[in-house]
Design an enzyme around this catalytic site. Sequence first.
Site, PDB file in Angstrom:
ATOM      1  N   HIS A 152      43.055  37.988  45.535  1.00 30.85           N
ATOM      2  CA  HIS A 152      42.575  37.136  44.441  1.00 30.85           C
ATOM      3  C   HIS A 152      41.396  37.801  43.718  1.00 30.85           C
ATOM      4  O   HIS A 152      41.292  37.746  42.489  1.00 30.85           O
ATOM      5  CB  HIS A 152      42.168  35.788  45.037  1.00 30.85           C
ATOM      6  CG  HIS A 152      41.554  34.844  44.063  1.00 30.85           C
ATOM      7  ND1 HIS A 152      40.341  34.236  44.283  1.00 30.85           N
ATOM      8  CD2 HIS A 152      41.975  34.405  42.856  1.00 30.85           C
ATOM      9  CE1 HIS A 152      40.060  33.459  43.260  1.00 30.85           C
ATOM     10  NE2 HIS A 152      41.017  33.540  42.378  1.00 30.85           N
ATOM     11  N   GLU A 190      42.596  40.319  41.312  1.00 32.67           N
ATOM     12  CA  GLU A 190      43.131  39.667  40.112  1.00 32.67           C
ATOM     13  C   GLU A 190      42.011  39.469  39.090  1.00 32.67           C
ATOM     14  O   GLU A 190      42.180  39.712  37.893  1.00 32.67           O
ATOM     15  CB  GLU A 190      43.769  38.328  40.478  1.00 32.67           C
ATOM     16  CG  GLU A 190      44.266  37.542  39.287  1.00 32.67           C
ATOM     17  CD  GLU A 190      44.170  36.043  39.507  1.00 32.67           C
ATOM     18  OE1 GLU A 190      44.648  35.543  40.533  1.00 32.67           O
ATOM     19  OE2 GLU A 190      43.586  35.367  38.629  1.00 32.67           O
ATOM     20  N   HIS A 191      40.851  39.037  39.563  1.00 27.80           N
ATOM     21  CA  HIS A 191      39.711  38.859  38.645  1.00 27.80           C
ATOM     22  C   HIS A 191      39.273  40.203  38.065  1.00 27.80           C
ATOM     23  O   HIS A 191      38.956  40.306  36.872  1.00 27.80           O
ATOM     24  CB  HIS A 191      38.538  38.215  39.390  1.00 27.80           C
ATOM     25  CG  HIS A 191      38.664  36.730  39.529  1.00 27.80           C
ATOM     26  ND1 HIS A 191      37.777  35.846  38.949  1.00 27.80           N
ATOM     27  CD2 HIS A 191      39.581  35.967  40.176  1.00 27.80           C
ATOM     28  CE1 HIS A 191      38.145  34.603  39.233  1.00 27.80           C
ATOM     29  NE2 HIS A 191      39.227  34.650  39.990  1.00 27.80           N
ATOM     30  N   GLU A 221      34.146  29.438  42.763  1.00 27.52           N
ATOM     31  CA  GLU A 221      35.488  28.854  42.695  1.00 27.52           C
ATOM     32  C   GLU A 221      35.881  28.273  44.046  1.00 27.52           C
ATOM     33  O   GLU A 221      36.442  27.170  44.127  1.00 27.52           O
ATOM     34  CB  GLU A 221      36.476  29.938  42.270  1.00 27.52           C
ATOM     35  CG  GLU A 221      37.899  29.455  42.069  1.00 27.52           C
ATOM     36  CD  GLU A 221      38.802  30.585  41.609  1.00 27.52           C
ATOM     37  OE1 GLU A 221      38.351  31.465  40.866  1.00 27.52           O
ATOM     38  OE2 GLU A 221      39.975  30.589  42.021  1.00 27.52           O
TER      39      GLU A 221
END
Length: 452
Positions: free
Chosen positions: A62, A65-66, A142
Site C-alpha cells: 500500500h 501505491e502512494h 489513514e
Amino acid sequence: MVALALVCTGASAFAAAIPQRTLANGMKVIVKEDHRSPVAVSMVWYRAGSMDEVSGTTGVAHMLEHMMFKGTQKVPAGEFSRTIARAGGRENAFTSRDYTAYYQQLHKSRLPLALELEADRMLNLSFAGDEFAKELKVVMEERRSRTDDDSHSQLHEQLMATVYLSHPYRSPVVGWMNDLQNMQLADARGWYDKWYAPNNATLVVAGDVDPEEVFQLAEKFFGSIPARVLPERKMQIEPHQFGIKRITVKAPAELPYLVMAYRVPVLQYVESDWEPYALFVLNGILDGNDASRLNRELVRSTRVANSANSSYDLINRGPALFFLDGVPAEGKTVADLEAALRDQIRVLVEQGVSNDELQRVKAQVTAAQVYARDSVYYQAMRIGMLQTIGLPYDSSDLQVRKLQEVTADQVREVARKYFIDDNLSVAVLDPQPLPGGKRPRPNPEGGGRDQR
C-alpha cells in the site's frame, strides 16, 4: 449483500471475444471494446498485494501505491495527477490483499498519454526521502482514521488475525502500525524492484478503442521495459482449524457488534467447481434485499437485531470466509444474536430453501448483469481482477451460467458441510465509553488516494 463482484459484468457484455496479447517482456495486454461513448479506461494491474509481504514490512504494498504518485525522473511529484486532470480525465489506484492496480478514465484520444505515464512510472519511479517521509505520515493517519478510530474495523482486523495462524491474510492491507513506524525507504524501493515488472503486470484497456491500435501503443510504451526474474511464490496453506475460536475486542463504541467467520472454499476451477457458486447463492438467500432471511426474520420479525448481514467473496488468491454479522437490538445481547444467526443456519440445513428464494437470487444476478454493462470501468475492473487472481479473464459468462445451475440441494449441502464450529471464529465488540461522550470518528469512504 450479494457480492456484485461476481456478476459485475453481464453475459452480453462479454459475449464478444476479448482480444489478448503478451508482449515479448511478458506483459499481458487485454482489450475490451465498448463503443457506446468516446471514452477509454486504462488499468495496469500488478500481481502483488499485501499477501506477498513478509513479516516486519506489512503495509509496504500500500505504501508503494502512494509512492507511485510521487514522481519519476521526467514527471515531478504530483504532476501525474495534474496531467491527467488537464487532459480531462481522472485517475486513482487501489491496493488489496491480492493485487495493486492503477487506472485512468479519459477521452479515447488521450489514451496514449495515460499509457506513456504508466510505462514511465513502471520503470523510472523516484524515491525521494522527503516525499517518502511525508507520504508515510499520510499512510499512518489513514490507518488511524480507518482502523484505530473505527471500532468495527478494529474488530475485523483482530478477527482476521485470529482466523489465520500463518496465512498472510492475517495482516491488514494498510499494515500494522509498528511496521509502518519502522518502515524505511529501502523497503518501498525493494518492493518496487521485486514486483513492478512487466512480466508481473497486466494492462487492461476498455472502451471506444481499436484492439490493434491498443496493442501497438502497448508495444510502443511498455515493450522496451525489460522483464525481471520474479521471486518464487511459495504455496501458503493455512493449517487445519481445531474447534471454534472466540475473541472479544474492547473499543469505544455506542453498541455491541458480532461477527462470525466460517472457513469456506474459494473458486479455483470455474468449470468444475460447484460449492463456491452454491455459497454465493446462499449469501443471496440470507442477505440480498429486504425479503432475505436475516433481515426478514432477525430484524423485522423477531427483532433480535438492529442489523444482520452476510457476505462471501468467492474470488481470492488465498482462502475464503463466509461472514455473518450484526448489531443486537436494544434489550438483546450478542449471545442472543449469535443464537438467532445459528438458528437461521439450522433451519436452512433442516428445511432447505424454497424455489422462490432460489429464483429471486438468480434474478438478482441477471439484473446485476444488465446494470453492470453500463460501466466501462467495471468491465475493465472485472477483467483485470480475474486475470490477476489467476482465473480466466473471459470467464464471466461461464460463472454466471454456473450460478444459474445451482440447485436448492446444493445450497443446503454447503450450509450443512461448512457451517460447523470447527470452521468458525467469533468476534465480539465490547463497547467502551466514548471519550468525552463524543461519537467515534466516522470511517471515511472514498476521497483518498486509494480504495480497498
